[in-house]
Design a protein around this motif. Sequence first.
Motif, PDB file in Angstrom:
ATOM      1  N   TYR A  98       0.826  -1.211   0.000  1.00 51.60           N
ATOM      2  CA  TYR A  98       0.000   0.000   0.000  1.00 51.60           C
ATOM      3  C   TYR A  98       0.861   1.261   0.000  1.00 51.60           C
ATOM      4  O   TYR A  98       0.474   2.283  -0.571  1.00 51.60           O
ATOM      5  CB  TYR A  98      -0.929  -0.005   1.210  1.00 51.60           C
ATOM      6  N   GLN A  99       2.020   1.189   0.621  1.00 48.37           N
ATOM      7  CA  GLN A  99       2.905   2.348   0.609  1.00 48.37           C
ATOM      8  C   GLN A  99       3.431   2.618  -0.793  1.00 48.37           C
ATOM      9  O   GLN A  99       3.506   3.768  -1.240  1.00 48.37           O
ATOM     10  CB  GLN A  99       4.075   2.109   1.572  1.00 48.37           C
ATOM     11  N   LEU A 100       3.780   1.546  -1.511  1.00 49.21           N
ATOM     12  CA  LEU A 100       4.294   1.721  -2.869  1.00 49.21           C
ATOM     13  C   LEU A 100       3.214   2.177  -3.840  1.00 49.21           C
ATOM     14  O   LEU A 100       3.522   2.712  -4.902  1.00 49.21           O
ATOM     15  CB  LEU A 100       4.917   0.408  -3.356  1.00 49.21           C
ATOM     16  N   MET A 101       1.963   1.965  -3.490  1.00 52.49           N
ATOM     17  CA  MET A 101       0.866   2.406  -4.346  1.00 52.49           C
ATOM     18  C   MET A 101       0.599   3.899  -4.212  1.00 52.49           C
ATOM     19  O   MET A 101      -0.132   4.464  -5.037  1.00 52.49           O
ATOM     20  CB  MET A 101      -0.408   1.616  -4.020  1.00 52.49           C
ATOM     21  N   GLN A 102       1.152   4.535  -3.191  1.00 50.58           N
ATOM     22  CA  GLN A 102       0.931   5.954  -2.973  1.00 50.58           C
ATOM     23  C   GLN A 102       2.061   6.774  -3.598  1.00 50.58           C
ATOM     24  O   GLN A 102       3.138   6.253  -3.892  1.00 50.58           O
ATOM     25  CB  GLN A 102       0.874   6.246  -1.466  1.00 50.58           C
ATOM     26  N   PRO A 103       1.831   8.069  -3.825  1.00 50.45           N
ATOM     27  CA  PRO A 103       2.933   8.938  -4.269  1.00 50.45           C
ATOM     28  C   PRO A 103       4.063   8.914  -3.254  1.00 50.45           C
ATOM     29  O   PRO A 103       3.837   9.054  -2.058  1.00 50.45           O
ATOM     30  CB  PRO A 103       2.267  10.330  -4.353  1.00 50.45           C
ATOM     31  N   GLN A 104       5.260   8.701  -3.742  1.00 46.32           N
ATOM     32  CA  GLN A 104       6.389   8.528  -2.844  1.00 46.32           C
ATOM     33  C   GLN A 104       6.807   9.855  -2.206  1.00 46.32           C
ATOM     34  O   GLN A 104       6.882  10.885  -2.868  1.00 46.32           O
ATOM     35  CB  GLN A 104       7.570   7.915  -3.606  1.00 46.32           C
ATOM     36  N   VAL A 105       7.050   9.789  -0.898  1.00 42.80           N
ATOM     37  CA  VAL A 105       7.472  10.937  -0.111  1.00 42.80           C
ATOM     38  C   VAL A 105       8.835  10.637   0.490  1.00 42.80           C
ATOM     39  O   VAL A 105       9.057   9.543   1.016  1.00 42.80           O
ATOM     40  CB  VAL A 105       6.459  11.264   1.006  1.00 42.80           C
ATOM     41  N   LEU A 106       9.749  11.599   0.387  1.00 42.95           N
ATOM     42  CA  LEU A 106      11.090  11.428   0.938  1.00 42.95           C
ATOM     43  C   LEU A 106      11.116  11.978   2.363  1.00 42.95           C
ATOM     44  O   LEU A 106      10.957  13.170   2.588  1.00 42.95           O
ATOM     45  CB  LEU A 106      12.119  12.155   0.073  1.00 42.95           C
ATOM     46  N   TYR A 107      11.272  11.083   3.323  1.00 38.16           N
ATOM     47  CA  TYR A 107      11.382  11.484   4.722  1.00 38.16           C
ATOM     48  C   TYR A 107      12.857  11.721   5.025  1.00 38.16           C
ATOM     49  O   TYR A 107      13.634  10.785   5.167  1.00 38.16           O
ATOM     50  CB  TYR A 107      10.826  10.391   5.638  1.00 38.16           C
ATOM     51  N   VAL A 162      -4.407   2.233   6.624  1.00 39.88           N
ATOM     52  CA  VAL A 162      -3.646   1.109   6.046  1.00 39.88           C
ATOM     53  C   VAL A 162      -3.590   1.241   4.532  1.00 39.88           C
ATOM     54  O   VAL A 162      -2.529   1.102   3.906  1.00 39.88           O
ATOM     55  CB  VAL A 162      -4.281  -0.235   6.451  1.00 39.88           C
ATOM     56  N   HIS A 163      -4.745   1.503   3.911  1.00 41.40           N
ATOM     57  CA  HIS A 163      -4.805   1.601   2.454  1.00 41.40           C
ATOM     58  C   HIS A 163      -4.059   2.831   1.936  1.00 41.40           C
ATOM     59  O   HIS A 163      -3.667   2.852   0.759  1.00 41.40           O
ATOM     60  CB  HIS A 163      -6.264   1.636   2.006  1.00 41.40           C
ATOM     61  N   MET A 164      -3.857   3.809   2.784  1.00 45.61           N
ATOM     62  CA  MET A 164      -3.077   4.986   2.389  1.00 45.61           C
ATOM     63  C   MET A 164      -1.579   4.741   2.518  1.00 45.61           C
ATOM     64  O   MET A 164      -0.769   5.612   2.163  1.00 45.61           O
ATOM     65  CB  MET A 164      -3.476   6.189   3.240  1.00 45.61           C
ATOM     66  N   GLY A 165      -1.194   3.569   3.027  1.00 46.27           N
ATOM     67  CA  GLY A 165       0.216   3.220   3.115  1.00 46.27           C
ATOM     68  C   GLY A 165       0.990   4.002   4.151  1.00 46.27           C
ATOM     69  O   GLY A 165       2.207   4.160   4.015  1.00 46.27           O
ATOM     70  N   LYS A 166       0.325   4.445   5.225  1.00 50.61           N
ATOM     71  CA  LYS A 166       1.017   5.265   6.213  1.00 50.61           C
ATOM     72  C   LYS A 166       1.639   4.445   7.341  1.00 50.61           C
ATOM     73  O   LYS A 166       2.505   4.928   8.049  1.00 50.61           O
ATOM     74  CB  LYS A 166       0.053   6.287   6.810  1.00 50.61           C
ATOM     75  N   PHE A 167       1.187   3.216   7.526  1.00 47.32           N
ATOM     76  CA  PHE A 167       1.708   2.401   8.622  1.00 47.32           C
ATOM     77  C   PHE A 167       3.008   1.718   8.211  1.00 47.32           C
ATOM     78  O   PHE A 167       3.149   1.244   7.077  1.00 47.32           O
ATOM     79  CB  PHE A 167       0.696   1.334   9.037  1.00 47.32           C
ATOM     80  N   ILE A 168       3.943   1.653   9.129  1.00 45.24           N
ATOM     81  CA  ILE A 168       5.136   0.823   8.945  1.00 45.24           C
ATOM     82  C   ILE A 168       5.056  -0.436   9.802  1.00 45.24           C
ATOM     83  O   ILE A 168       5.843  -1.364   9.614  1.00 45.24           O
ATOM     84  CB  ILE A 168       6.423   1.589   9.298  1.00 45.24           C
ATOM     85  N   GLN A 169       4.115  -0.466  10.728  1.00 47.12           N
ATOM     86  CA  GLN A 169       3.939  -1.623  11.597  1.00 47.12           C
ATOM     87  C   GLN A 169       2.492  -1.689  12.047  1.00 47.12           C
ATOM     88  O   GLN A 169       1.913  -0.695  12.489  1.00 47.12           O
ATOM     89  CB  GLN A 169       4.865  -1.516  12.806  1.00 47.12           C
ATOM     90  N   THR A 170       1.870  -2.852  11.886  1.00 46.95           N
ATOM     91  CA  THR A 170       0.504  -3.071  12.347  1.00 46.95           C
ATOM     92  C   THR A 170       0.434  -4.420  13.052  1.00 46.95           C
ATOM     93  O   THR A 170       1.245  -5.312  12.811  1.00 46.95           O
ATOM     94  CB  THR A 170      -0.503  -3.046  11.187  1.00 46.95           C
ATOM     95  N   MET A 171      -0.552  -4.578  13.902  1.00 42.71           N
ATOM     96  CA  MET A 171      -0.749  -5.828  14.621  1.00 42.71           C
ATOM     97  C   MET A 171      -2.175  -5.879  15.142  1.00 42.71           C
ATOM     98  O   MET A 171      -2.869  -4.867  15.184  1.00 42.71           O
ATOM     99  CB  MET A 171       0.229  -5.941  15.795  1.00 42.71           C
ATOM    100  N   LYS A 172      -2.603  -7.086  15.523  1.00 42.82           N
ATOM    101  CA  LYS A 172      -3.899  -7.280  16.159  1.00 42.82           C
ATOM    102  C   LYS A 172      -3.678  -7.937  17.510  1.00 42.82           C
ATOM    103  O   LYS A 172      -2.896  -8.880  17.632  1.00 42.82           O
ATOM    104  CB  LYS A 172      -4.812  -8.154  15.288  1.00 42.82           C
TER     105      LYS A 172
END
Length: 751
Positions: free
Chosen positions: A313-322, A394-404
């Motif tokens: 999902y992160q790669l599907m978004q416009p890439q941002v350089l942090y 999640v679909h916006m590709g903003k998470f680097i780590q998720t869990m339940k």
Amino acid sequence: MEVKQVILHKRSGEVKQHCKKDGVLTAEVASSRVSHLGRFGTGLQYFYHHLSLPNHNLRDVSVLCSYIHLQKLEVPHNKIKDLSCVSHMPYLAILDASHNEISDFFGFQPPKNLKEVNFSHNCMTKMKDLSAYTSLSKLDLDYNSFTEISGLERCCELTHLSLTHNKISKISGLDNLPLTDLCLGGNQMERIEGLENMKSLQVLDLSLNRITSLSGLQNLHLLGSINLEKNLISEIQECKHVHDLFLLRNLNLLGNPVQEQPDYRLSVIFLLQHLAVLDQEKVTAEEKVSSVNKYDPPLDVVAAKDHMTNLVYQLMQPQVLYDSTLPSADSPYPMLVLTGPQGCGKRELAHRLCQEFSEYFAYGTCHTTRGPYLGEVNGSDYHFVSEEDFQTIVHMGKFIQTMKYGGHSYGLTRDSIEDVAREGLACCVHMELEGVLSLKYSHFEPRYILLIPTQLEKYMGHLKSRGLYTPSQIDMAVSRIDLYANFNRQRPGFFDNVIPCDDWEEAYQMLGQVVKDYLLLDEQGEGQNNNRASPDNRSTVSGHGPEEKPPSDLSRSVSGTMSHSATPLDPSDPAYRNYSTKIQAQLSPQKSPAELASIRRREQLVREAIVGRSPGVYSQLFKSSAQTAPSSLQSHDPDTHFSEDSSSDGSRASSVLSVPSSAGALSVLGHTLETHKDHMTSDQTPDDASPGTDHLATVITPSSERRPGSNIKPILPPIPTGRKTPAALSPSPSPSPNPAVREQGEANKEG
């Protein structure tokens, strides 16, 4: 011989023809069908023990009353209605009278040795008391008209009972029987009952009934085969009733509505991992693995799937350089992660740590779908969002780590870390073990500290006293203590440090000491005291006087990216937070060639990575080869602290966290001060130790051993220069006779 065979066949045909006319069995016919000659009594008399007369259209077999020595009698597929002749066969052991017209249930005196009886396909309607048949072990009553089971209570040897295709609606009368095989298919039963005390049952056939639930089979621990074909079972969860039957190998649910459920086969295989055959098809090892990975995957598999999802999902978004946390093989961004079971105090300790060490750490706020507990503040403790909003992130590709965990979703966004990194601080977060596994797949290299309870009763009492958790949540939290302990024991180095958390105050003192060891604050404090006690003890370019001490290792920077510029940027400058502008502003003639080359190299790597020309740059993150230290050194005022980065030494392998300030005030040293001093000769002067770049590269050579638990590389360079500068840790330096040193000290003081 041929003539004799013709005569025998002719006689046999005459016997059948004679029997078909009147249906009366004659002695001549019976004598022609006996077999198995044996001795009797003293051994001087001979008798035939077996008689078989199948499909002879017999109606009357009273002639058999004189065959008292028979042990096996087979008269199936006839029209017999009376078997009273069996009363005269005291040695009879096997009786087969199936497919006849018998209506009288056991209408004969009980032979004391009778073991197997087959009365299937007859006209019986009511069962009688069979307590006199003490040797009876197998009874077949299929295809009759029985409506209930009775009279078998004292058949203490009965192991096989078949009552298929009758009119039985309730299982009863079988308590405490030693049955191993029970067949009750083709009846009118709607539930499974009356089997609770049948502890020896191994094979059960309940096909062709109206059963809707598997309840009633929980205690039959010897069951190996269950046939429930063509019933009314509609829910997969019904298999939970036989989940603990570990000897169950064969289950047949063909023709049930449950087969219409999605992923029916994998679901049943997952619930019953010990099955070998399901619905008459062999269960393969691949199906078992697939079922586990689908419904209860190992923690590593879950973390890998979550990481792949977030990455896609992160790669599907416009890439941002942090810029602040840009992945680099030279300077990965430092983080600190506190982990442990629920309610162990990791959130409270993380907040307190960030408050006390506010010049080095800031709290990274995670997102969660659970509601806030009493006292929790939205945006400070967590970002409380709905499940829909969480999935949107999640679909916006903003998470680097998720869990339940506990039925709720948790996640750490890149923006939360970046907000902390822009301030020149290291990010401190807390999470459960699932989050740690997910974060280890990212390019970040945190240091992980495990907080684990060691006193179970005290831990449970604390959870109960908070009034926030249900009994099931408390039981789950307690059960996970072993999970954390096993991870720490089975995977050495998975956690960088382990701290008991039975007493939070003691735990925080230990945590604070560990962090101070990470940051080398004790060594810096000792160095500052020495400087205050001896005002003349200053480092100069030429090194005047024997009392002058060499610069501390903490005041040297072995990374070209950590050197100070001649004139630091003013925080009020609008370009202060622009990383590219800060780098360009620092490209001044005062920098050494090694520093300039390092900065240019990093800029070039970033440009090539953005345009896709240098994929090998990111692959370096996963290499563990040692790196030699850069060779740039400058003489600085002794009250201005700089950082040195190197690989971790074996003695400090589990306590190395690089968290320097923007001014390079603090960092983790792979080699301690004593290790560095041991490499210096006794006659070497302080000035000899600082300007010699080649000599430094030779003396401080990082170890090639990998830090236990490290994801990527053994070296954690400090935060890039130009970020937020912490408060001064020492008094302003006194004027230096050297103009260059005086100018630099004034610049640091102004910054």
